[in-house]
Design a protein around this motif. Structure first.
Motif, PDB file in Angstrom:
ATOM      1  N   LEU A 120       0.859  -1.185   0.000  1.00  0.00           N
ATOM      2  CA  LEU A 120       0.000   0.000   0.000  1.00  0.00           C
ATOM      3  C   LEU A 120       0.895   1.234   0.000  1.00  0.00           C
ATOM      4  CD1 LEU A 120      -2.952   1.085   0.238  1.00  0.00           C
ATOM      5  CD2 LEU A 120      -2.546   1.222   2.707  1.00  0.00           C
ATOM      6  N   ALA A 121       0.884   1.984  -1.094  1.00  0.00           N
ATOM      7  CA  ALA A 121       1.771   3.133  -1.255  1.00  0.00           C
ATOM      8  C   ALA A 121       1.048   4.418  -0.885  1.00  0.00           C
ATOM      9  CB  ALA A 121       2.284   3.210  -2.689  1.00  0.00           C
ATOM     10  N   ALA A 152       3.515   1.258   3.032  1.00  0.00           N
ATOM     11  CA  ALA A 152       4.744   1.936   2.621  1.00  0.00           C
ATOM     12  C   ALA A 152       4.428   3.408   2.408  1.00  0.00           C
ATOM     13  CB  ALA A 152       5.304   1.309   1.348  1.00  0.00           C
ATOM     14  N   HIS A 153       5.489   4.224   2.351  1.00  0.00           N
ATOM     15  CA  HIS A 153       5.299   5.673   2.362  1.00  0.00           C
ATOM     16  C   HIS A 153       6.199   6.322   1.312  1.00  0.00           C
ATOM     17  CE1 HIS A 153       3.292   4.773   6.144  1.00  0.00           C
ATOM     18  NE2 HIS A 153       4.356   4.045   6.441  1.00  0.00           N
ATOM     19  N   LEU A 154       5.622   7.230   0.557  1.00  0.00           N
ATOM     20  CA  LEU A 154       6.343   7.869  -0.538  1.00  0.00           C
ATOM     21  C   LEU A 154       7.187   9.054  -0.090  1.00  0.00           C
ATOM     22  CD1 LEU A 154       3.375   7.524  -2.975  1.00  0.00           C
ATOM     23  CD2 LEU A 154       5.686   6.718  -3.514  1.00  0.00           C
ATOM     24  N   SER A 155       7.092   9.426   1.173  1.00  0.00           N
ATOM     25  CA  SER A 155       7.916  10.516   1.703  1.00  0.00           C
ATOM     26  C   SER A 155       8.018  10.381   3.214  1.00  0.00           C
ATOM     27  CB  SER A 155       7.305  11.884   1.353  1.00  0.00           C
ATOM     28  OG  SER A 155       6.076  12.068   2.037  1.00  0.00           O
ATOM     29  N   VAL A 178       1.316  -3.120  -6.281  1.00  0.00           N
ATOM     30  CA  VAL A 178       1.302  -1.878  -5.511  1.00  0.00           C
ATOM     31  C   VAL A 178      -0.083  -1.252  -5.625  1.00  0.00           C
ATOM     32  CG1 VAL A 178       2.170   0.497  -5.373  1.00  0.00           C
ATOM     33  CG2 VAL A 178       3.765  -1.407  -5.686  1.00  0.00           C
ATOM     34  N   ALA A 179      -0.705  -1.014  -4.479  1.00  0.00           N
ATOM     35  CA  ALA A 179      -1.986  -0.302  -4.428  1.00  0.00           C
ATOM     36  C   ALA A 179      -1.686   1.161  -4.132  1.00  0.00           C
ATOM     37  CB  ALA A 179      -2.886  -0.894  -3.350  1.00  0.00           C
ATOM     38  N   THR A 180      -1.945   2.022  -5.085  1.00  0.00           N
ATOM     39  CA  THR A 180      -1.631   3.439  -4.936  1.00  0.00           C
ATOM     40  C   THR A 180      -2.684   4.106  -4.064  1.00  0.00           C
ATOM     41  OG1 THR A 180      -0.573   3.462  -7.110  1.00  0.00           O
ATOM     42  CG2 THR A 180      -1.208   5.589  -6.177  1.00  0.00           C
ATOM     43  N   TYR A 181      -2.254   4.491  -2.858  1.00  0.00           N
ATOM     44  CA  TYR A 181      -3.174   5.069  -1.874  1.00  0.00           C
ATOM     45  C   TYR A 181      -3.108   6.593  -1.951  1.00  0.00           C
ATOM     46  CZ  TYR A 181      -5.563   5.523   2.657  1.00  0.00           C
ATOM     47  OH  TYR A 181      -6.443   5.830   3.668  1.00  0.00           O
ATOM     48  N   LEU A 182      -3.555   7.103  -3.086  1.00  0.00           N
ATOM     49  CA  LEU A 182      -3.586   8.534  -3.363  1.00  0.00           C
ATOM     50  C   LEU A 182      -4.900   8.836  -4.074  1.00  0.00           C
ATOM     51  CD1 LEU A 182       0.007   8.785  -4.877  1.00  0.00           C
ATOM     52  CD2 LEU A 182      -0.639   9.533  -2.574  1.00  0.00           C
ATOM     53  N   ARG A 191       5.767   8.511  -8.829  1.00  0.00           N
ATOM     54  CA  ARG A 191       6.817   7.821  -8.071  1.00  0.00           C
ATOM     55  C   ARG A 191       6.367   6.415  -7.677  1.00  0.00           C
ATOM     56  NH1 ARG A 191       9.438  10.634  -2.817  1.00  0.00           N
ATOM     57  NH2 ARG A 191      10.441  11.890  -4.438  1.00  0.00           N
ATOM     58  N   ALA A 192       5.109   6.272  -7.299  1.00  0.00           N
ATOM     59  CA  ALA A 192       4.602   4.954  -6.905  1.00  0.00           C
ATOM     60  C   ALA A 192       4.681   3.959  -8.053  1.00  0.00           C
ATOM     61  CB  ALA A 192       3.160   5.075  -6.414  1.00  0.00           C
TER      62      ALA A 192
END
Length: 237
Positions: A120-121, A152-155, A178-182, A191-192
């Protein structure tokens, strides 16, 4: 009145996504006046919107996926500065089972196999409350999918999606999703999509479950007697 408060982005497709999402909200409840504002980079700013709408006593719904600094500090401060101390600020959108519904649907669109482990991004934050919210969301998604989900964390903090995917591959899972959590496209979404995962879902965007969740948060705040900013329990609605 519902005043949706989005983060804002330099990516033009992000604001287009927000407008599309709010059109869906309006279609679900045509009698409700829905306006919008941005915390940064786009217009109208939250300050300007509150000034123009202060006589309407709007209920603010943050279009944010966790209870970070914006939800706890920035938005309430803007409300107070506008002379609207009685206006209610809804919870952040996440964590919530409706987000798990939308995330699962976006993953399914990629063709990811049911047995693939998922990362989970999320955007990431220096706020521990926001990080805890992402972890709770990973638990909700894992329950929805019936398989492990690694937050997981993009920043700001780790692991990053790259690190989480690499760890799963090193453990023998060659097909990782990858599940883009945005909510919307932009820098973090791009980036994800650069990990070594076999599948990466698109941002949640204007999924019907997100529109329903916005209205749910509005209804919560409208009937609340106090500002409900504490994060939900994993199974809470």
């Amino acid at each position: 009145m519902l005043l949706a408060v989005a983060h804002g982005s330099r990516d033009a497709s992000s604001s287009v996504t927000i407008h599309t999402l709010l059109r869906r909200v309006r279609s679900l409840r045509p009698e409700l006046l829905v306006q919008y504002a941005f915390l940064d980079l786009n217009r109208p700013s939250l300050r300007d919107a509150l000034y123009q709408l202060r006589s309407e006593r709007p209920i603010l719904v943050p279009l944010l996926l966790s209870t970070g600094y914006h939800v706890r500090v920035d938005i309430p401060a803007a409300v107070a500065a506008a002379g609207l101390p009685t206006s209610q600020v809804a919870r952040a959108l996440g964590p919530h089972p409706l987000l798990a519904e939308a995330l699962a649907a976006r993953l399914a669109e990629t063709g990811a196999t049911p047995e693939a482990p998922v990362v989970l991004a999320g955007a990431g934050s220096s706020d521990p409350t926001a990080i805890a919210d992402t972890t709770r969301m990973a638990h909700l998604l894992a329950r929805r999918l019936g398989r492990p989900v690694t937050p997981a964390h993009l920043s700001a903090v780790g692991p990053t999606p790259h690190e989480a995917v690499a760890a799963l591959r090193a453990a023998g899972h060659h097909d990782v999703a990858v599940a883009t959590y945005l909510l919307a496209p932009g820098f973090f979404a791009r980036r994800a999509a650069t990990t070594e995962a076999r599948w990466t879902s698109p941002p949640l965007a204007a999924h019907d479950a997100i529109a329903r969740l916005i209205l749910h948060r509005y209804d919560e705040a409208r009937t609340a007697t106090a500002l409900p900013l504490a994060p939900e329990k994993v199974l809470g609605k």
